[in-house]
Scaffold this active site. Structure first.
Site, PDB file in Angstrom:
ATOM      1  N   GLU A  91      -0.406  -4.609   7.554  1.00 34.48           N
ATOM      2  CA  GLU A  91      -1.812  -3.996   7.678  1.00 34.48           C
ATOM      3  C   GLU A  91      -1.803  -2.499   7.101  1.00 34.48           C
ATOM      4  O   GLU A  91      -0.931  -1.688   7.386  1.00 34.48           O
ATOM      5  CB  GLU A  91      -2.203  -4.008   9.059  1.00 34.48           C
ATOM      6  CG  GLU A  91      -2.431  -5.332   9.599  1.00 34.48           C
ATOM      7  CD  GLU A  91      -2.808  -5.227  11.158  1.00 34.48           C
ATOM      8  OE1 GLU A  91      -2.850  -4.333  11.588  1.00 34.48           O
ATOM      9  OE2 GLU A  91      -2.669  -6.587  11.581  1.00 34.48           O
ATOM     10  N   CYS A 128       8.347   2.004  20.330  1.00 36.79           N
ATOM     11  CA  CYS A 128       7.891   2.684  21.231  1.00 36.79           C
ATOM     12  C   CYS A 128       6.815   1.885  22.243  1.00 36.79           C
ATOM     13  O   CYS A 128       6.315   0.997  21.700  1.00 36.79           O
ATOM     14  CB  CYS A 128       6.715   3.742  20.577  1.00 36.79           C
ATOM     15  SG  CYS A 128       7.781   4.659  19.143  1.00 36.79           S
ATOM     16  N   CYS A 172       8.555  -2.833  13.132  1.00 39.23           N
ATOM     17  CA  CYS A 172       9.288  -1.855  13.344  1.00 39.23           C
ATOM     18  C   CYS A 172      10.312  -2.104  14.375  1.00 39.23           C
ATOM     19  O   CYS A 172      10.234  -2.915  15.421  1.00 39.23           O
ATOM     20  CB  CYS A 172       8.262  -0.682  13.858  1.00 39.23           C
ATOM     21  SG  CYS A 172       8.814   0.921  13.982  1.00 39.23           S
ATOM     22  N   CYS A 230      -4.010   4.629   5.263  1.00 41.30           N
ATOM     23  CA  CYS A 230      -2.741   4.392   6.125  1.00 41.30           C
ATOM     24  C   CYS A 230      -1.948   3.291   5.562  1.00 41.30           C
ATOM     25  O   CYS A 230      -2.212   2.091   5.703  1.00 41.30           O
ATOM     26  CB  CYS A 230      -3.299   4.401   7.539  1.00 41.30           C
ATOM     27  SG  CYS A 230      -1.959   4.209   8.736  1.00 41.30           S
ATOM     28  N   CYS A 256      -4.594   4.330  15.488  1.00 38.62           N
ATOM     29  CA  CYS A 256      -3.198   4.603  15.473  1.00 38.62           C
ATOM     30  C   CYS A 256      -2.642   3.685  16.634  1.00 38.62           C
ATOM     31  O   CYS A 256      -2.942   3.831  17.778  1.00 38.62           O
ATOM     32  CB  CYS A 256      -2.968   5.874  15.567  1.00 38.62           C
ATOM     33  SG  CYS A 256      -1.513   6.497  15.728  1.00 38.62           S
ATOM     34  N   CYS A 303       3.072   1.080  21.680  1.00 38.40           N
ATOM     35  CA  CYS A 303       2.822   0.838  20.223  1.00 38.40           C
ATOM     36  C   CYS A 303       2.427  -0.675  20.134  1.00 38.40           C
ATOM     37  O   CYS A 303       3.406  -1.560  20.211  1.00 38.40           O
ATOM     38  CB  CYS A 303       3.584   1.327  19.101  1.00 38.40           C
ATOM     39  SG  CYS A 303       3.273   0.794  17.705  1.00 38.40           S
TER      40      CYS A 303
HETATM   41  S1  SF4 Z   1       4.667   4.297  16.886  1.00 41.39           S
HETATM   42 FE1  SF4 Z   1       4.945   1.824  16.563  1.00 41.39          FE
HETATM   43  S2  SF4 Z   1       5.243   1.695  14.295  1.00 41.39           S
HETATM   44 FE2  SF4 Z   1       5.437   4.094  14.745  1.00 41.39          FE
HETATM   45  S3  SF4 Z   1       7.758   4.342  15.009  1.00 41.39           S
HETATM   46 FE3  SF4 Z   1       6.814   3.576  17.139  1.00 41.39          FE
HETATM   47  S4  SF4 Z   1       7.064   1.446  17.263  1.00 41.39           S
HETATM   48 FE4  SF4 Z   1       7.324   1.946  15.071  1.00 41.39          FE
END
Ligand code: SF4
Length: 352
Positions: A91, A116, A112, A105, A338, A119
């Site tokens: 995306e 996190c 990923c 962006c 975000c 996220c």
């Molecule tokens: S915020 Fe999401 S996309 Fe960014 S590093 Fe952490 S897990 Fe990965």
């Protein structure tokens, strides 16, 4: 697989053409058609020789990633689902701002690996890195769509590497894409127009002296190791001490700042002790704090603080002498904000 034309810096394309027995100056012509004129139909390039065209046709790949879905938010934010040649999707989000600024962006990986806990993208795991040609291709596919659908004034002006993925985990491809974005004879985006955001991969932060001198944003989100580890498991490996020792080595030009992204989460990191912690941690002259009020998404376990709390947090940091801004939430209605990027083809209400 044929090499993507979008993966070559101008210098590399000149060298490549020479190595293939083609004229060096043809690389400049090709760059001009692609990056200045957004014309990808090489048969229509009148000043390019038949030999070069035949080489592009037979030996190179000039296809752009495909836009397979798009959504428009009430605030003007546009979200795109972009499909690569192997059908993997990422995306990308276009965010409008004052003075005709239009920021893209960009995603740098499919999924990923960082995981996190706040996220949406982090729940996917890493599927693969994007190549430099795919990162540049995202920009060109969306830039070209905007020009065609919204008119010649609609030009992308800024880039943030804040979409899916940890850009420094894909260091070489993101570096090559950045060199291509900054090329004077191409898109010519200035160093202040590009921002790379990292979760804190210390070994790669230490290599930033070998990267074009763009803006750097560090996702901090906590001033204490225990809390940061809860939000960002990477902190177990690279804790705050190691992170700040690496940050000190980032080459910073005069009057430039490192931006610290601080995701503000209700009843977690929005208290007085967090203000004291940030104040102790961040060097005044070279730091800027960007507060990102948490964007709730379906199933998220964290909550967004009240507007009063967000403003109190900002004022308290300002009172400590830290430059502090609040990031305006954009694209909430299409989950483009975000931390909310995750390929959602299966979610019917995102389709227009
Ligand atoms: S915020 Fe999401 S996309 Fe960014 S590093 Fe952490 S897990 Fe990965």
């Amino acid at each position: 697989m044929r090499p993507s034309l979008f993966s070559y810096s101008l210098i590399d394309l000149r060298d490549y053409f020479v190595s293939q027995g083609l004229a060096k100056f043809a690389a400049d012509q090709v760059y001009n058609w692609i990056y200045r004129k957004y014309n990808f139909d090489f048969e229509s390039w009148p000043n390019v020789s038949a030999k070069v065209k035949a080489h592009i046709k037979n030996e190179m790949d000039i296809t752009l990633p495909k836009i397979v879905w798009k959504g428009l938010s009430e605030d003007g934010t546009r979200k795109f689902l972009v499909q690569m040649s192997d059908k993997q999707t990422v995306e990308s989000v276009v965010i409008p701002a004052k003075n005709n600024r239009l920021t893209l962006c960009l995603s740098t990986q499919v999924g990923c690996a960082i995981g996190c806990t706040f996220c949406h993208t982090g729940t996917m795991g890493l599927k693969r890195h994007l190549g430099a040609g795919e990162i540049v291709g995202q920009f060109m596919a969306i830039g070209s769509w905007l020009l065609q659908e919204e008119g010649p004034e609609t030009r992308l002006t800024n880039i943030v590497y804040m979409g899916q993925g940890e850009p420094l985990h894909n260091f070489d491809n993101v570096k090559n894409a950045t060199i291509i974005f900054m090329e004077d004879h191409g898109l010519c985006l200035g160093q202040r127009k590009i921002t790379l955001s990292t979760s804190g991969l210390v070994p790669q932060i230490e290599r930033l002296s070998d990267f074009p001198p763009i803006n750097v944003a560090i996702s901090l989100h906590a001033s204490r190791d225990d809390m940061r580890t809860e939000l960002m498991p990477i902190n177990k490996v690279y804790d705050l001490k190691r992170l700040f020792s690496a940050i000190q080595k980032i080459p910073l030009k005069a009057h430039r700042h490192i931006t610290y992204e601080y995701l503000l989460i209700k009843d977690l990191n929005d208290g007085q002790e967090d203000i004291e912690g940030l104040s102790r941690l961040l060097p005044r002259k070279v730091s800027k704090v960007n507060i990102i009020p948490f964007n709730e998404y379906p199933g998220s376990k964290f909550k967004r603080p009240s507007d009063e709390r967000i403003i109190w947090f900002q004022k308290s940091l300002l009172a400590k002498g830290l430059i502090t801004t609040i990031r305006a939430t954009k694209g909430q209605d299409i989950l483009a904000a975000c931390g909310q990027l995750k390929s959602e083809l299966e979610t019917p209400n995102l389709w227009n």
